[in-house]
Design a protein around this motif. Structure first.
Motif, PDB file in Angstrom:
ATOM      1  N   ALA A   1       4.929   0.517 -14.161  1.00  0.00           N
ATOM      2  CA  ALA A   1       5.305  -0.838 -13.730  1.00  0.00           C
ATOM      3  C   ALA A   1       5.055  -1.014 -12.237  1.00  0.00           C
ATOM      4  CB  ALA A   1       6.768  -1.106 -14.061  1.00  0.00           C
ATOM      5  N   PHE A   2       5.507  -0.030 -11.451  1.00  0.00           N
ATOM      6  CA  PHE A   2       5.355  -0.143 -10.001  1.00  0.00           C
ATOM      7  C   PHE A   2       3.885  -0.118  -9.589  1.00  0.00           C
ATOM      8  CE2 PHE A   2       9.835   0.721  -9.844  1.00  0.00           C
ATOM      9  CZ  PHE A   2      10.222  -0.060  -8.766  1.00  0.00           C
ATOM     10  N   LEU A   3       3.123   0.787 -10.225  1.00  0.00           N
ATOM     11  CA  LEU A   3       1.716   0.907  -9.858  1.00  0.00           C
ATOM     12  C   LEU A   3       0.951  -0.370 -10.207  1.00  0.00           C
ATOM     13  CD1 LEU A   3      -0.203   2.908  -8.588  1.00  0.00           C
ATOM     14  CD2 LEU A   3      -0.836   3.710 -10.856  1.00  0.00           C
ATOM     15  N   TYR A   4       1.293  -0.911 -11.366  1.00  0.00           N
ATOM     16  CA  TYR A   4       0.627  -2.129 -11.822  1.00  0.00           C
ATOM     17  C   TYR A   4       0.878  -3.262 -10.821  1.00  0.00           C
ATOM     18  CZ  TYR A   4      -1.473  -4.925 -15.594  1.00  0.00           C
ATOM     19  OH  TYR A   4      -2.308  -5.688 -16.351  1.00  0.00           O
ATOM     20  N   ILE A   5       2.144  -3.424 -10.468  1.00  0.00           N
ATOM     21  CA  ILE A   5       2.496  -4.498  -9.521  1.00  0.00           C
ATOM     22  C   ILE A   5       1.778  -4.276  -8.191  1.00  0.00           C
ATOM     23  CG2 ILE A   5       4.364  -5.489  -8.126  1.00  0.00           C
ATOM     24  CD1 ILE A   5       6.225  -4.864 -10.482  1.00  0.00           C
TER      25      ILE A   5
ATOM     26  N   ILE B   1     -13.103   2.121  -5.736  1.00  0.00           N
ATOM     27  CA  ILE B   1     -12.357   3.320  -6.134  1.00  0.00           C
ATOM     28  C   ILE B   1     -10.856   3.106  -5.993  1.00  0.00           C
ATOM     29  CG2 ILE B   1     -11.985   5.772  -5.581  1.00  0.00           C
ATOM     30  CD1 ILE B   1     -14.886   5.893  -4.703  1.00  0.00           C
ATOM     31  N   GLY B   2     -10.455   2.391  -4.939  1.00  0.00           N
ATOM     32  CA  GLY B   2      -9.035   2.322  -4.624  1.00  0.00           C
ATOM     33  C   GLY B   2      -8.287   1.167  -5.256  1.00  0.00           C
ATOM     34  N   ILE B   3      -8.996   0.112  -5.686  1.00  0.00           N
ATOM     35  CA  ILE B   3      -8.277  -1.032  -6.264  1.00  0.00           C
ATOM     36  C   ILE B   3      -8.753  -1.320  -7.688  1.00  0.00           C
ATOM     37  CG2 ILE B   3      -7.705  -3.468  -6.013  1.00  0.00           C
ATOM     38  CD1 ILE B   3      -8.087  -3.200  -3.013  1.00  0.00           C
ATOM     39  N   LEU B   4     -10.058  -1.531  -7.822  1.00  0.00           N
ATOM     40  CA  LEU B   4     -10.560  -2.029  -9.102  1.00  0.00           C
ATOM     41  C   LEU B   4     -10.421  -1.000 -10.241  1.00  0.00           C
ATOM     42  CD1 LEU B   4     -11.704  -4.759  -9.850  1.00  0.00           C
ATOM     43  CD2 LEU B   4     -14.001  -3.775  -9.705  1.00  0.00           C
ATOM     44  N   VAL B   5     -10.928   0.206 -10.001  1.00  0.00           N
ATOM     45  CA  VAL B   5     -10.879   1.227 -11.058  1.00  0.00           C
ATOM     46  C   VAL B   5      -9.432   1.520 -11.474  1.00  0.00           C
ATOM     47  CG1 VAL B   5     -11.420   3.630 -11.619  1.00  0.00           C
ATOM     48  CG2 VAL B   5     -13.105   2.208 -10.453  1.00  0.00           C
ATOM     49  N   PRO B   6      -8.529   1.832 -10.524  1.00  0.00           N
ATOM     50  CA  PRO B   6      -7.148   2.092 -10.969  1.00  0.00           C
ATOM     51  C   PRO B   6      -6.491   0.882 -11.637  1.00  0.00           C
ATOM     52  CG  PRO B   6      -7.273   2.082  -8.566  1.00  0.00           C
ATOM     53  CD  PRO B   6      -8.675   2.053  -9.075  1.00  0.00           C
ATOM     54  N   LEU B   7      -6.850  -0.321 -11.155  1.00  0.00           N
ATOM     55  CA  LEU B   7      -6.254  -1.518 -11.775  1.00  0.00           C
ATOM     56  C   LEU B   7      -6.707  -1.631 -13.231  1.00  0.00           C
ATOM     57  CD1 LEU B   7      -4.449  -3.946 -11.280  1.00  0.00           C
ATOM     58  CD2 LEU B   7      -6.443  -5.238 -10.561  1.00  0.00           C
ATOM     59  N   VAL B   8      -7.980  -1.388 -13.464  1.00  0.00           N
ATOM     60  CA  VAL B   8      -8.475  -1.435 -14.847  1.00  0.00           C
ATOM     61  C   VAL B   8      -7.786  -0.356 -15.688  1.00  0.00           C
ATOM     62  CG1 VAL B   8     -10.515  -1.036 -16.282  1.00  0.00           C
ATOM     63  CG2 VAL B   8     -10.696  -2.462 -14.248  1.00  0.00           C
ATOM     64  N   LEU B   9      -7.629   0.819 -15.084  1.00  0.00           N
ATOM     65  CA  LEU B   9      -6.995   1.926 -15.826  1.00  0.00           C
ATOM     66  C   LEU B   9      -5.556   1.582 -16.229  1.00  0.00           C
ATOM     67  CD1 LEU B   9      -8.214   5.140 -13.931  1.00  0.00           C
ATOM     68  CD2 LEU B   9      -8.939   4.300 -16.164  1.00  0.00           C
ATOM     69  N   VAL B  10      -4.766   1.097 -15.281  1.00  0.00           N
ATOM     70  CA  VAL B  10      -3.362   0.817 -15.629  1.00  0.00           C
ATOM     71  C   VAL B  10      -3.240  -0.433 -16.504  1.00  0.00           C
ATOM     72  CG1 VAL B  10      -2.234   1.952 -13.675  1.00  0.00           C
ATOM     73  CG2 VAL B  10      -2.886  -0.426 -13.469  1.00  0.00           C
ATOM     74  N   ALA B  11      -4.243  -1.314 -16.402  1.00  0.00           N
ATOM     75  CA  ALA B  11      -4.145  -2.532 -17.216  1.00  0.00           C
ATOM     76  C   ALA B  11      -4.568  -2.286 -18.665  1.00  0.00           C
ATOM     77  CB  ALA B  11      -5.022  -3.629 -16.602  1.00  0.00           C
ATOM     78  N   ALA B  12      -5.330  -1.206 -18.892  1.00  0.00           N
ATOM     79  CA  ALA B  12      -5.772  -0.941 -20.264  1.00  0.00           C
ATOM     80  C   ALA B  12      -4.564  -0.637 -21.144  1.00  0.00           C
ATOM     81  CB  ALA B  12      -6.736   0.240 -20.272  1.00  0.00           C
TER      82      ALA B  12
ATOM     83  N   VAL C   1      -1.024  -6.807  -6.610  1.00  0.00           N
ATOM     84  CA  VAL C   1      -0.803  -7.511  -5.341  1.00  0.00           C
ATOM     85  C   VAL C   1      -1.877  -7.106  -4.320  1.00  0.00           C
ATOM     86  CG1 VAL C   1       0.816  -7.911  -3.450  1.00  0.00           C
ATOM     87  CG2 VAL C   1       1.662  -7.749  -5.778  1.00  0.00           C
ATOM     88  N   THR C   2      -2.221  -5.815  -4.299  1.00  0.00           N
ATOM     89  CA  THR C   2      -3.276  -5.368  -3.375  1.00  0.00           C
ATOM     90  C   THR C   2      -4.579  -6.102  -3.679  1.00  0.00           C
ATOM     91  OG1 THR C   2      -2.265  -3.182  -3.443  1.00  0.00           O
ATOM     92  CG2 THR C   2      -4.408  -3.335  -2.405  1.00  0.00           C
ATOM     93  N   PHE C   3      -4.881  -6.228  -4.946  1.00  0.00           N
ATOM     94  CA  PHE C   3      -6.095  -6.933  -5.369  1.00  0.00           C
ATOM     95  C   PHE C   3      -6.077  -8.380  -4.863  1.00  0.00           C
ATOM     96  CE2 PHE C   3      -8.517  -9.342  -8.634  1.00  0.00           C
ATOM     97  CZ  PHE C   3      -9.751  -8.712  -8.478  1.00  0.00           C
TER      98      PHE C   3
ATOM     99  N   LEU D   1       0.832  -1.206   0.000  1.00  0.00           N
ATOM    100  CA  LEU D   1       0.000   0.000   0.000  1.00  0.00           C
ATOM    101  C   LEU D   1       0.867   1.255   0.000  1.00  0.00           C
ATOM    102  CD1 LEU D   1      -2.874  -0.934   2.497  1.00  0.00           C
ATOM    103  CD2 LEU D   1      -2.936  -0.958   0.011  1.00  0.00           C
ATOM    104  N   SER D   2       1.995   1.174   0.691  1.00  0.00           N
ATOM    105  CA  SER D   2       2.866   2.360   0.702  1.00  0.00           C
ATOM    106  C   SER D   2       3.481   2.575  -0.679  1.00  0.00           C
ATOM    107  CB  SER D   2       3.940   2.238   1.773  1.00  0.00           C
ATOM    108  OG  SER D   2       4.961   1.403   1.332  1.00  0.00           O
ATOM    109  N   MET D   3       3.657   1.488  -1.422  1.00  0.00           N
ATOM    110  CA  MET D   3       4.150   1.629  -2.798  1.00  0.00           C
ATOM    111  C   MET D   3       3.139   2.417  -3.629  1.00  0.00           C
ATOM    112  SD  MET D   3       5.854  -1.716  -4.331  1.00  0.00           S
ATOM    113  CE  MET D   3       5.677  -1.981  -6.073  1.00  0.00           C
ATOM    114  N   SER D   4       1.855   2.111  -3.453  1.00  0.00           N
ATOM    115  CA  SER D   4       0.822   2.845  -4.191  1.00  0.00           C
ATOM    116  C   SER D   4       0.845   4.317  -3.819  1.00  0.00           C
ATOM    117  CB  SER D   4      -0.573   2.304  -3.869  1.00  0.00           C
ATOM    118  OG  SER D   4      -0.625   0.942  -4.063  1.00  0.00           O
ATOM    119  N   SER D   5       0.870   4.595  -2.508  1.00  0.00           N
ATOM    120  CA  SER D   5       0.771   6.004  -2.121  1.00  0.00           C
ATOM    121  C   SER D   5       2.027   6.770  -2.519  1.00  0.00           C
ATOM    122  CB  SER D   5       0.456   6.150  -0.634  1.00  0.00           C
ATOM    123  OG  SER D   5       1.051   5.151   0.117  1.00  0.00           O
ATOM    124  N   GLY D   6       3.204   6.111  -2.405  1.00  0.00           N
ATOM    125  CA  GLY D   6       4.437   6.779  -2.845  1.00  0.00           C
ATOM    126  C   GLY D   6       4.398   7.069  -4.336  1.00  0.00           C
ATOM    127  N   THR D   7       3.911   6.094  -5.100  1.00  0.00           N
ATOM    128  CA  THR D   7       3.819   6.293  -6.553  1.00  0.00           C
ATOM    129  C   THR D   7       2.884   7.461  -6.865  1.00  0.00           C
ATOM    130  OG1 THR D   7       4.061   3.912  -6.755  1.00  0.00           O
ATOM    131  CG2 THR D   7       3.430   5.101  -8.742  1.00  0.00           C
TER     132      THR D   7
END
Ligand code: SF4
Ligand code: SF4
Lengths: 240, 295
Positions: free
Chosen positions: B196-200, B245-256, B204-206, B167-173
């Motif tokens: 790359a970092f955000l995707y990972i 809002i915090g996992i699914l939407v951003p994951l879809v966004l970065v995976a597109a 993992v958060t998911f 989670l700290s990786m997400s917030s730092g990114t």
């Protein structure tokens, strides 16, 4: 072997004391004298408790029963509150007491989170008479009285003689005899804390209650009032 | 049916939640800022895309740290005794270790900053490596601080420290992406790196979110109680803010594939993931305190 304690567990260790309490639930009449004695002994502020008596009704009219269950710190032989304290403010005495050094406690409340029995509380700042405040407090098994050969205040005052106190390592003590002769249970033994308050004949409704929310929130609203009243400059935000 | 029970409530409130969030963000911001000096030409030199961010990153993580320290101290019932966990160090308490590592981390940031001012590559490299390890230890110790509560089953779970690091990786990114974006520095290479970092971290958060679902539903009475509390009292925060809002939407966004590396989309996804990182911790910290209190 448990780690992070300042004294090894003393239960059954020859030459050592292991103070313990037996609560005979057949005898408790729910008078709450123990709670009052404790409040008086330590000037425990409104809204927090060192010991309480839990009350629960079961059944439906006309088949009902009211159960009482005195609760206090279990002076665990493997206390997680001690292991997690970052300053060793809470420590284990070699005779089994789990005690608090007020002058060292920073009130980080880790120990409160660590205790599975809800036995600890924070003393608010700005108290009127006793000036100890802004630190965590808990039941001491009245170590100051026990060291002078007296019984703890709650035991002394218990009208039903439901609370019995003594050295479990001494085979002639009343607590040893009671534990030897009766079916006793401790609370949440599965947590690995080795609690040293033994209950005789508790109801299942009293001991296996993790999943059931209480029906009356009377006391909970007292707590909420306490934390709300003490917020801000006197205290921290809290989870409520 | 009547029941009377008094409660002493374990009061870890929003100070702790904010602290856990900010210290995680500060740590990863430093790791990003120090990445060019630490990794150099490793991985094809991709870390070098963070070079323009170095000074700002150090500055931001110092500011975050300067908020975190006092916040944690003010949360104590006895703020003036804040050095006691170091003076009376108790090795079995993660809080003692955290109190020790926090100022050392601050020193590493200052050392790195000094090195970058003087152009001292060796100093930068060493303070970067040690500082990054200490930075990792920050979210790790906050997670451990919950995990060691063997008697609270929602917390006493080896995935919690890992989750907090992720989670700290997400917030730092998010911090890095927003700063890059605002300064117009989110070029292709930087976007690739952050993506790359955000995707990972999101993936993992998911996975850990799903794991939590399984563990709580298939667990003991206390775990099921935690699940009930989460759904009743924190339903919106857990499912709406954290998961949707915090996992699914951003994951879809970065995976597109087409839009995932677009600076605007990437920054938005990073910010959303930071929102999720905050509320995930909040729910876990609060719900963990509420289990068992009726016993
Ligand atoms: S009952 Fe709680 S406060 Fe008392 S010794 Fe055990 S863990 Fe510590
Ligand atoms: S509140 Fe006091 S006794 Fe409890 S863990 Fe913190 S320093 Fe130790």
């Amino acid at each position: 072997m448990p780690v992070g304690l300042q004294a090894e567990p003393s239960l059954g260790v020859p030459g050592k004391k292991r103070w313990a309490m037996v609560v005979d639930l057949r005898r408790c009449i729910g008078c709450m004298a123990c709670v009052c004695a404790d409040k008086a002994e330590y000037d425990v502020p409104l809204g927090v408790w060192r010991t309480i008596v839990k009350v629960k009704d079961t059944g439906h009219y006309p088949n009902t029963k009211r159960h009482f269950m005195p609760r206090l710190c279990n002076h665990c032989d493997n206390p997680p509150c001690v292991r997690n304290c970052p300053t060793e403010a809470t420590y284990k005495h070699e005779d089994g007491f789990v005690l608090q050094r007020y002058e060292r406690c920073i009130a980080c409340r880790t120990c409160i989170a660590a205790c599975p029995y809800n036995a600890r509380h924070v003393l608010p700042k700005n108290r009127d008479r006793v000036k100890i405040g802004g630190v965590v407090d808990k039941c001491t098994f009245c170590s100051h009285r026990v060291e002078k050969g007296l019984a703890p205040a709650c035991v002394q005052t218990c009208l039903g003689r439901s609370r019995i106190f003594g050295d479990l390592n001494d085979p002639d003590s009343e607590v040893s005899k009671l534990v030897a002769r009766h079916k006793t249970v401790v609370l949440k033994p599965e947590k690995g804390t080795r609690p040293q308050v033994y209950y005789i004949k508790p109801e299942r409704a009293q001991t296996e209650q993790v999943f059931a929310a209480p029906q009356s929130y009377a006391a909970r609203s007292d707590s909420e009032a306490f934390y709300k009243h003490n917020r801000g400059s006197k205290f921290f935000s809290g989870v409520l | 049916m009547f029941e009377y029970m008094s409660y002493n409530i374990a009061p870890w409130g929003h100070e702790i939640v904010i602290y856990f969030f900010l210290i995680g963000a500060a740590s990863m911001t430093f790791v990003y800022a120090a990445a060019p000096a630490v990794f150099g030409n490793v991985f094809g030199g991709i870390a070098k895309s963070m070079e323009p961010f170095q000074k700002t990153g150090l500055f931001v993580s110092l500011i975050l740290l300067a908020i975190c320290g006092p916040l944690l101290i003010m949360d104590l019932g006895q703020p003036s005794r804040f050095l006691y966990p170091i003076l009376y160090f108790h090795w079995t308490s993660p809080l003692s270790w955290g109190s020790l590592f926090l100022p050392l981390f601050g020193l590493c940031i200052l050392g790195f900053y000094y090195g970058s001012m003087k152009g001292n590559q060796k100093l930068m490299r060493w303070t970067g490596i040690i500082g990054s390890l200490l930075a990792l230890s920050m979210p790790l110790y906050t997670g451990l601080d919950l995990m060691v509560h063997q008697t609270r089953e929602l917390w006493s779970n080896p995935t919690i420290p890992l989750l907090f690091v992720i989670l700290s990786m997400s917030s730092g990114t998010a911090v890095v992406a927003v700063i890059h974006f605002l300064r117009g520095q989110l070029d292709e290479q930087a976007a690739e790196f952050l993506h790359a970092f955000l995707y990972i971290s999101l993936a993992v958060t998911f996975a850990l979110f799903l794991a939590e679902w399984v563990v709580l539903n298939f667990g003991t009475g206390e775990k099921q109680q935690a699940w009930e509390i989460i759904n009743q009292q924190f339903g919106f925060k857990y499912w709406g803010v954290t998961f949707l809002i915090g996992i699914l939407v951003p994951l879809v966004l970065v995976a597109a594939p087409k839009i995932g590396r677009n600076p605007k989309v990437l920054t938005l996804a990073a910010v959303l993931s930071a929102v999720g990182a905050f509320s995930f911790r909040e729910v876990l910290i609060y719900a963990g305190q509420l289990t068992q209190i009726n016993f």
